[in-house]
Design a protein around this motif. Structure first.
Motif, mmCIF file in Angstrom:
data_model
loop_
_atom_site.group_PDB
_atom_site.id
_atom_site.type_symbol
_atom_site.label_atom_id
_atom_site.label_comp_id
_atom_site.label_asym_id
_atom_site.label_seq_id
_atom_site.Cartn_x
_atom_site.Cartn_y
_atom_site.Cartn_z
ATOM 1 N N CYS A 134 44.211 43.919 46.560
ATOM 2 C CA CYS A 134 45.106 43.407 45.524
ATOM 3 C C CYS A 134 45.076 44.238 44.243
ATOM 4 C CB CYS A 134 44.754 41.965 45.192
ATOM 5 S SG CYS A 134 44.933 40.818 46.565
ATOM 6 N N GLY A 135 44.207 45.228 44.169
ATOM 7 C CA GLY A 135 44.159 46.063 42.977
ATOM 8 C C GLY A 135 43.723 45.313 41.736
ATOM 9 N N GLY A 136 42.901 44.288 41.907
ATOM 10 C CA GLY A 136 42.408 43.531 40.772
ATOM 11 C C GLY A 136 43.357 42.477 40.251
ATOM 12 N N VAL A 137 44.538 42.335 40.874
ATOM 13 C CA VAL A 137 45.523 41.345 40.449
ATOM 14 C C VAL A 137 45.216 40.008 41.112
ATOM 15 C CG1 VAL A 137 47.983 40.753 40.430
ATOM 16 C CG2 VAL A 137 47.269 43.133 40.141
ATOM 17 N N ASP A 138 45.344 38.930 40.339
ATOM 18 C CA ASP A 138 45.116 37.585 40.874
ATOM 19 C C ASP A 138 46.349 37.156 41.667
ATOM 20 O OD1 ASP A 138 44.204 35.091 41.441
ATOM 21 O OD2 ASP A 138 44.522 34.257 39.432
#
Length: 377
Positions: free
Chosen positions: A202-206
């Motif tokens: 997710c690339g650090g995305v919630d």
């Protein structure tokens, strides 16, 4: 003599598949191949102008077969979503869903799939003369207000699920909506979303991970290849070694193949190749592609030397998953092209396409013999 009997092994031939996704209006240089697969997000907002330019680019590409699905950003292609939310896009000037969709469906050189299956036979004398069944769908778990979304599936159990008790567990019981329509015979599955746990960074995305419902459906079908995108940071390759004795299970050891080391990384002219072929790969794909479905019954698979009931996953009695048990492994490819994030400070950057060499069944001629291909296999 070759045979088309589905209970016996058919000859296969190496077929090169160029995989891309998430081009978002960008046109990139692509390597040669037999098949092109685009796993969605062709555009940024699916306007007629965007789609028209993208379709013209795709139509010019010299692949014998070009398989295309939409993604959540191709909003005009989702009739229900665009009817309800179209006024919020395109400067509040509605586009024509029908005209946008027709750009893809009327193209003689593109195969556009929207939650459906088609069988492809490559017929060019200069190509591999192979055939395959492919399911394609733009659907993805909900995140924000975009097209083709469905509520994320949240199972009450882990990736490693309970053991199957016996063969009474039917194929129908193993199907999980919204992916029931993936047929058991599918060789290739193309989805915009990745399956949960595979190429779904997710690339650090919630946001939701990859789709668990899709992962469970893939356990039921066990296709050779899954091509996806959607999560740009998840770009890469994951090989799933299925546990056939545990519902929706994956082998704890991950199978014999090591993690993919991208040969195209670091720039230069090398392609990002994934070789899954029996002839050349160091670790060929553990999937013979054979399927069997007759009244919901389960059957044992013949081994490579013809002996029935052979299973080499470690426990011959554990192979109780639906279908033939030679389908032990699936290769997942997240082929996202766009690497940089909006607003693309310093300019847009791109990943290379991922190229997959895959053994697919050879087309049979009218006499039941393999069709000739005028090139090395």
């Amino acid at each position: 003599m070759a045979t088309t009997d589905k209970t016996n092994y058919r000859p296969t031939r190496r077929t090169r598949i160029v995989c891309i996704s998430d081009t978002h209006n960008c046109t990139v240089k692509l390597p040669p191949g037999d098949i092109l697969i685009h796993a969605g997000d062709i555009t940024n907002q699916g306007s007629y102008s965007e789609l028209s330019k993208a379709v013209k680019w795709l139509e010019r590409l010299p692949y014998e077969c070009k398989i295309i699905i939409a993604g959540n950003h191709d909003i005009t292609l989702d009739a229900d979503f665009y009817a309800n939310h179209g006024q919020e896009f395109h400067n509040k000037k509605l586009e024509s869903h029908e005209s946008c969709l027709e750009l893809l469906t009327s193209s003689s050189s593109l195969t556009y799939l929207q939650h459906e299956t088609v069988t492809i036979k490559l017929s060019s004398p200069s190509g591999p003369r192979t055939e395959f069944s492919v399911f394609g769908s733009p659907r993805a778990p909900t995140f924000g207000k975009w097209a083709f979304y469905y509520p994320p599936y949240t199972p009450g159990s882990s990736l490693q699920d309970e053991p199957l008790s016996n063969a009474a567990d039917t194929d129908a019981q193993n199907q999980v909506a919204p992916w029931d329509e993936i047929p058991a015979r599918a060789d290739i599955v193309v989805t915009h979303t990745p399956p949960r746990g595979h190429c779904d960074d997710c690339g650090g995305v919630d946001r939701p991970d990859g789709c668990e419902a899709l992962r469970r459906a893939l356990w039921r079908v066990r296709p050779k290849l899954v091509v996806c995108g959607h999560m740009h940071e998840g770009r890469g390759v994951s090989r799933i070694a299925w546990d056939l004795g545990s519902r929706y299970g994956e082998r704890a050891d991950g199978g014999a193949a090591p993690a993919w080391d991208d040969p195209g990384a670091g720039g230069g002219n090398k392609i990002s190749l994934v070789d899954l072929t029996a002839k050349k790969a160091a670790f060929p794909l553990g999937n013979d592609g054979i399927w069997y479905d007759q009244g919901g019954s389960l059957a044992a698979s013949p081994s490579r030397d013809g002996a029935a009931g052979s299973d080499r996953s470690g426990d011959a009695d554990a192979a109780v998953a639906p279908g033939w048990h030679g389908r032990k492994e699936t290769c997942v490819v997240n082929a996202a092209i766009l690497k940089s994030k909006f607003p693309h400070a310093g300019g847009k950057t791109f990943h290379k396409p991922i190229v997959v060499d895959l053994d697919l069944p050879v087309v049979m001629d009218d006499e039941g013999e393999p069709a000739l291909a005028h090139r090395p296999s």
